[in-house]
Design a protein around this motif. Structure first.
Motif, mmCIF file in Angstrom:
data_model
loop_
_atom_site.group_PDB
_atom_site.id
_atom_site.type_symbol
_atom_site.label_atom_id
_atom_site.label_comp_id
_atom_site.label_asym_id
_atom_site.label_seq_id
_atom_site.Cartn_x
_atom_site.Cartn_y
_atom_site.Cartn_z
ATOM 1 N N THR B 65 0.830 -1.207 0.000
ATOM 2 C CA THR B 65 0.000 0.000 0.000
ATOM 3 C C THR B 65 0.863 1.255 0.000
ATOM 4 O OG1 THR B 65 -1.857 -1.116 1.017
ATOM 5 C CG2 THR B 65 -1.759 1.266 1.286
ATOM 6 N N ASN B 69 0.798 4.205 -2.578
ATOM 7 C CA ASN B 69 0.664 5.614 -2.196
ATOM 8 C C ASN B 69 1.748 6.461 -2.838
ATOM 9 O OD1 ASN B 69 -1.578 5.219 -0.620
ATOM 10 N ND2 ASN B 69 -0.465 5.102 1.311
ATOM 11 N N PHE B 74 0.228 10.004 -3.109
ATOM 12 C CA PHE B 74 -0.389 10.190 -1.795
ATOM 13 C C PHE B 74 0.637 10.155 -0.672
ATOM 14 C CE2 PHE B 74 -4.248 9.751 -4.042
ATOM 15 C CZ PHE B 74 -5.200 10.366 -3.255
ATOM 16 N N ASP B 75 1.863 9.832 -1.043
ATOM 17 C CA ASP B 75 2.929 9.827 -0.044
ATOM 18 C C ASP B 75 4.190 10.267 -0.776
ATOM 19 O OD1 ASP B 75 4.326 9.515 2.264
ATOM 20 O OD2 ASP B 75 4.177 7.334 2.342
ATOM 21 N N ARG B 104 -6.697 6.025 -8.798
ATOM 22 C CA ARG B 104 -6.667 4.931 -7.839
ATOM 23 C C ARG B 104 -7.965 4.802 -7.053
ATOM 24 N NH1 ARG B 104 -3.259 5.864 -2.506
ATOM 25 N NH2 ARG B 104 -4.372 3.946 -2.045
ATOM 26 N N PHE B 106 -9.280 3.007 -3.062
ATOM 27 C CA PHE B 106 -8.698 2.821 -1.734
ATOM 28 C C PHE B 106 -9.110 1.493 -1.121
ATOM 29 C CE2 PHE B 106 -8.743 7.306 -2.541
ATOM 30 C CZ PHE B 106 -7.531 7.730 -2.046
ATOM 31 N N GLN B 107 -8.230 1.020 -0.236
ATOM 32 C CA GLN B 107 -8.478 -0.216 0.485
ATOM 33 C C GLN B 107 -9.762 -0.096 1.305
ATOM 34 O OE1 GLN B 107 -4.991 -1.209 2.642
ATOM 35 N NE2 GLN B 107 -5.966 -2.791 3.868
ATOM 36 N N ARG C 483 2.220 6.613 8.508
ATOM 37 C CA ARG C 483 1.785 6.387 7.143
ATOM 38 C C ARG C 483 0.420 7.005 6.895
ATOM 39 N NH1 ARG C 483 0.635 0.460 4.738
ATOM 40 N NH2 ARG C 483 -1.495 0.950 5.296
ATOM 41 N N VAL C 484 0.244 7.554 5.708
ATOM 42 C CA VAL C 484 -1.053 8.132 5.351
ATOM 43 C C VAL C 484 -1.960 7.034 4.821
ATOM 44 C CG1 VAL C 484 -2.114 10.075 4.168
ATOM 45 C CG2 VAL C 484 0.358 10.000 4.453
#
Lengths: 328, 303, 485
Positions: B65, B69, B74-75, B104, B106-107, C483-484
């Protein structure tokens, strides 16, 4: 007790300039919180900056339009300074930062270092900045009576400020109505629900939040102008409690609704006046002194806010299913 | 089942970590992400084949993940570079990545619960002039585009069998329907690559088959799909290529049939389960893999 | 927080310089050098405090009300005579007062421009007016408002025009120039920068330590429940007010009153959780909602305090404390005792968190409530403990700060709330030890910043730090990045 007089006073509160100013401030907050989910706990800071911007510019000899522009500009700059560090952070951080920033504005404003500019803690006298606004009135001077209400036409707490104040409120409502129905409003609503989702759909969440912060802040600054026109600029009267009243008004009327802030403001001030007048008429001075009655009113406001948030968070006009509060 | 073209294209690719692909859409080099002292992701080189369905698997905590991201903005990585369609995405914020065509999900599904299904869908569309503050105030400037968007949204809703829920709040949908909505919403922007983070998590088995069908349909429409998944059944059935991560690194690559037999994968996945004999091929049947996966997960949760 | 203003007014008008340099005195000197206006302004603020005549001073005072009977706020007056010139401004209750040091006749001038909108003097001819005072007594100088014969239009204003301006008792505490701790001073009144620095350093450490008592509770509550408690300041106020009541109303010795105040404050925390927060958790009321509830509670409590105790300072102890000197720094015995109590308490809290079963459970709940619940910890019980502990610590902070700063007041805790938030944020939200470190930093920032910026902006300096920390290190000094998503 004189019931007619009481009712006239309460009804007068509904159309008072203060009520309009608070309604407008709540509309600005509604853009932040109701539409975007931003926890702005420093709305009073925008009002105070607007008031300072307008008053200082007018005292410096600027014309009316330029002074209003100065107020708006002050709010824009403040929103940018506030937004850049915080809009990327979690909601409760924003709450703390905005409340702190509003406090900084007040602390700096009342500081003796700036006495020449802001008048420090005693603030700026109304008469020093009212004239451009009063001169802009198309009406003749004098007083005018409408039913039981009699006010000066142009001077300080006048019909003129009431007309302009409520006119601006109506315009702001139209703006909110248009925006809530637009794709722009849809993006904000999405951000309120889950900003990561909106980000994943290619929207620049940061820019939208910033637009929301600036727009709501500018409306707050204009509210600040309307608020101080019939009185003086008093930094200590525009502190944390003012922000909390605006929140109470918004939540009372209903966040994320068009007319909630107006209804909330009218109810808030009318009810407060009613409580005060009734108590002044019925509670003897030995039981409660008049300033205690005042304080009693604010205690009720605090308790109302608590009960409202717990039992009817959608307010009077809100829809429970679309509850704006607590989206995260 | 994998389509022939994708399989054929990947047929000659060596079964090793970081293998070069004939037509890569994503190329990543030395992507590292550290949290405090821990290295969550350390990918030396990886390529994702265009037009194929690639699965990203690995035990919990393998950094899947986080890698996801990083790729989608997202990261922010501690270091590293990667390109999408030949252009660097390094340092681009998530929204810009999405606008470039890499969208994307999301989980934990991020359906916007207090908006209606159709509003969710409309939000997915790009280039709506009404999303500009000033244009928004003049409806004639955005009405036409709004109609187009609504049409497109309605078609997608029909395809994903959500048209009956058009005006319900997204929050009232079931978990599986929300997954479908999220996927449909992602398609509104007509992306070139779709990144699905555990599309099967929390989906009612009755919906699994249709979800699988939708993912394959994406590839058949020419999109590239990268997904993170725990469900081995799904990995086996629809992926053309599998990338295995463990402890932040890529430990193996290959087609789903063979990659499971890679000793590195067995080690990575089942390191904690040496009491089970993993040499046995039967062990890697879907059921067993699923069961092991569940065990790993249970352990993870206990920790 | 507040006694300062009046004490300072006295220290520069009436007290001979033998009251060796309190911090207040220092800042007065600083202000004096700033400008004459600054002086007038600071005196104006000081004058809103109720003046009490002593053997060497006298008071001139009055209350100004609008035609409608509401207090007129922010009206400026000048008092001149006997070689003195003072300024005063009416407070939220419409009252003003000024302290003069010699008997004689003074002329009091009301600045008509500062009257609320539409208000006028009923008798403009009587402005300025003369007042003759004697030492040790108070003399009123009255300025009735209302319609003079020839001017009518605005006099009949409805109350609405005043809005909250008339009745609002805003949170004007932070940054008021008069708030100076009385507990620390130097033995020399010279302008040696080093001495001043050391003195401010010590003040900062003391203030930070006392602030930490309050912040740790705020942080624990945030850590275990996720709630940003905006009513935490009122817990601090409660401690100070209870100590005041114990000493001044019930005539208890200070130690007994203080202990009782802490116990009652802790009990209020227990009760608050039982009556409000646990039911809200059970209703699954969200955090944002709960946060707004704390705001309502804070507002209600502040005005409850004001309702019963008025807006003036509530001095816990009225006698002059004795001092001890450490090198160049002069500290009162009371302050030394307070610091020792604070250190012992904070050490005990650390021991509790690190070594006891309940303390470890508390940290477990902070880390992950669901996991803690799964491993058999009763989360609700822990949260109850945390509320009780947090409120008790805040109460102790309130008592000690009330002593250190001279007086408690209806909003003294509210004024500190943002400093507490700054401390907690600085240390990383929810990390109890971070809050301790953060408080010390904030205390130092507040006190040391006044070496370079005007002292009435020093709270602002702490808040600027808060914003900067959020900008560059949102996880706090001791926090970890996560973590985001």
């Amino acid at each position: 007790m004189d019931w007619t007089n009481l009712l006239v006073n309460v009804a007068g509160e509904i159309i008072a300039p203060t009520t309009a100013a608070y309604a407008l401030a709540a509309i600005g907050l509604n853009i932040h919180f109701g539409l975007t989910g931003l926890l702005n706990m420093g709305q009073a800071g925008f009002l105070l900056l607007g008031a300072y911007g307008f008053a200082i510019a007018t005292i410096a000899g600027w014309p009316l339009w330029a002074a209003v522009l100065a107020a708006i500009l002050a709010a824009v700059v403040f929103a940018l300074i506030l937004g850049i560090p915080t809009l990327k952070l979690r909601g409760d951080y924003l709450a703390i930062v905005t409340i702190a920033a509003a406090e900084i504005v007040r602390i700096v404003g009342r500081s003796t270092t700036l006495t020449d500019l802001t008048g420090a803690s005693s603030g700026l006298r109304g008469n020093s900045y009212k004239h451009t606004f009063q001169d802009a009135s198309p009406f003749p001077d004098g007083t005018w009576e409408l039913g039981p209400f009699e006010y000066a036409i142009n001077a300080s707490n006048s019909w003129w400020i009431r007309i302009v104040g409520w006119g601006v409120v109506a315009l702001a409502c139209l703006l909110i109505w248009l925006l809530m129905r637009s794709p722009w409003g849809r993006v904000l609503k999405g951000i309120r629900e889950d900003e990561d989702a909106v980000r994943s759909l290619g929207k620049n969440v940061y820019a939208y939040k910033m637009q929301s912060l600036v727009l709501g802040g500018v409306i707050g600054a204009v509210a600040g102008i309307i608020y101080v026109l019939p009185r003086a600029v008093q930094p200590d009267a525009m502190g944390r409690s003012m922000t909390f009243f605006i929140w109470t008004i918004l939540l009372l009327g209903g966040a994320a609704t068009v007319f909630g802030p107006i209804l909330g403001s009218m109810l808030f001030w009318a009810a407060l006046m009613l409580i005060k007048l009734v108590m002044r008429g019925t509670v003897p001075e030995t039981v409660m002194r008049s300033e205690q009655i005042e304080q009693f009113g604010w205690i009720i406001v605090g308790i109302t806010l608590m009960l409202l948030v717990i039992f009817r968070p959608q307010g009077i006009l809100g829809d429970k299913k679309e509850l704006a509060i607590n989206a995260h | 089942m994998p389509t022939d073209s994708a399989v054929r294209a990947l047929a000659d690719v060596p079964r090793e970590p970081g293998a070069a692909k004939p037509d890569p859409i994503v190329v990543a080099d030395d992507v590292v992400r550290r949290f405090g002292g821990m290295t969550a992701v350390d990918v030396q080189h990886v390529e994702i084949q265009r037009g194929a369905i690639t699965a990203l698997i690995g035990p919990n905590g393998a950094g899947k993940t986080t890698f996801f991201n990083l790729l989608t903005g997202f990261d922010k990585p501690s270091s590293g570079t990667w390109t999408f369609e030949g252009r660097s995405l390094h340092g681009l914020p998530a929204a810009r990545v999405a606008r470039k065509g890499m969208v994307r999900t999301f989980q934990l599904t991020k359906a916007l619960s207090r908006m209606t299904v159709i509003e969710n869908m409309r939000l997915g569309a790009g280039s709506q002039p009404g999303e500009n503050l000033f244009t928004a105030l003049v409806p004639p400037l955005w009405r036409a585009r709004e109609r187009e968007i609504t049409e497109q949204a309605e078609e997608l809703l029909v395809r994903f069998k959500l048209d009956h829920h058009r005006d319900s709040f997204a929050g009232s949908l079931s978990g599986g329907q929300r997954k479908l909505l999220e996927m449909a919403r992602a398609l509104m922007s007509k992306p070139t690559m779709v990144m699905l983070d555990e599309p099967m998590a929390g989906v009612n088995p009755a919906l699994t088959q249709s979800l699988l069908g939708h993912i394959q349909a994406l590839r058949d429409d020419g999109m590239t799909v990268l997904f993170v998944e725990h469900d081995m059944h799904m990995v086996r059935h629809i992926s053309d290529w599998v990338i295995v991560m463990a402890e932040g690194r890529i430990v193996a690559e290959g087609p789903p049939e063979t990659v499971m037999q890679d000793p590195a994968v067995v080690d990575a996945y089942l390191g904690a389960h040496h009491d089970t004999d993993l040499g046995d091929d039967a062990l890697l049947s879907d059921d067993v893999a699923e069961q092991l996966e569940a065990e790993v997960q249970a352990e993870e949760e206990k920790r | 927080m507040r006694r300062a203003a009046s004490s300072r007014a006295r220290s520069w008008t009436s007290r001979p310089p033998r009251v060796v340099g309190t911090v207040g005195r220092w800042l007065v000197l600083l202000l004096l050098t700033l400008s004459a206006t600054a002086l007038g302004q600071s005196a104006a603020v000081a004058a809103t405090e109720q003046c009490a005549p002593t053997g060497e001073s006298a008071c001139i005072n009055g209350t100004i009300r609008t035609a409608a009977g509401e207090p007129a706020v922010g009206v400026a007056l000048t008092i001149e005579g006997e070689g003195q010139e003072l300024a005063a401004t009416t407070g939220p209750d419409g009252r003003w007062s000024a302290s003069v040091t010699s008997a004689g006749t003074y002329s009091v001038t009301l600045d008509e421009g500062t009257l609320p909108a539409g208000e006028t003097l009923r008798d403009p001819a009587n402005n300025p007016r003369e007042v003759t005072v004697e030492l040790g007594a108070s003399r009123p100088a009255l300025f009735p408002l209302g319609a003079p014969a020839e001017q009518a239009p605005d006099a009949g204003d409805d109350d609405g025009a005043e809005g909250p301006g008339g009745g609002d008792q805003p949170d004007d505490a932070a940054g008021e120039p008069g708030e100076e701790p009385a507990g620390v001073g130097t033995s020399s009144s010279g302008g040696v920068t080093m001495t001043r620095f050391v003195q401010q350093l010590v003040s900062g450490l003391i203030f930070g330590l006392l602030l930490a008592l309050a912040s740790v509770g705020l942080s624990l509550i945030y850590g275990t429940t996720g709630l940003s408690n905006f009513a935490h300041g009122e817990q601090v106020t409660l401690g100070g007010i209870l100590a005041y009541m114990g000493v001044q109303f019930w005539g208890l010795p200070l130690v007994v009153a203080g202990t009782l105040a802490v116990v009652l404050a802790a009990a209020s925390g227990w009760f608050q959780d039982a009556a409000i927060w646990q039911p809200l958790r059970r209703r699954n009321v969200g955090l944002v909602q709960a946060m707004i509830v704390t705001i309502g509670l804070s507002m209600a409590l502040q005005y409850v305090f004001q309702f019963f105790f008025g807006a003036g300072p509530l001095r816990v102890v009225t006698s002059t404390p004795t001092s001890v000197s450490f090198g160049p720094v002069l500290v009162t015995r009371q302050t030394v005792a307070s610091v020792i109590i604070a250190l012992v308490t904070l050490a005990a809290v650390s021991y509790f968190l690190l070594r006891t079963r309940t303390g470890r459970a508390t940290r477990a709940v902070s880390d992950n409530a669901a996991l803690a619940a799964a491993s058999g910890i009763s989360v609700n019980r822990i949260i109850r403990v945390v509320w009780t502990l947090g409120a008790g610590l805040a109460g102790l902070g309130g008592v000690l700060l009330g002593l250190y700063l001279g007086a408690a007041r209806w909003n003294s805790g509210g004024a500190l709330l943002l400093l507490m938030f700054a401390a907690v944020t600085l240390g990383g939200l929810g990390a109890a030890f971070g809050a301790l470190a953060g408080s010390i930093v904030i205390g130092l920032v507040v006190e040391l910043s006044s070496l370079w910026i005007p002292s009435d902006m020093r709270y602002g300096a702490a808040l600027v730090i808060l914003i900067l920390v959020l900008l560059f290190r949102p996880q706090g000094i001791l926090g970890r990045a996560t973590r985001v998503g």
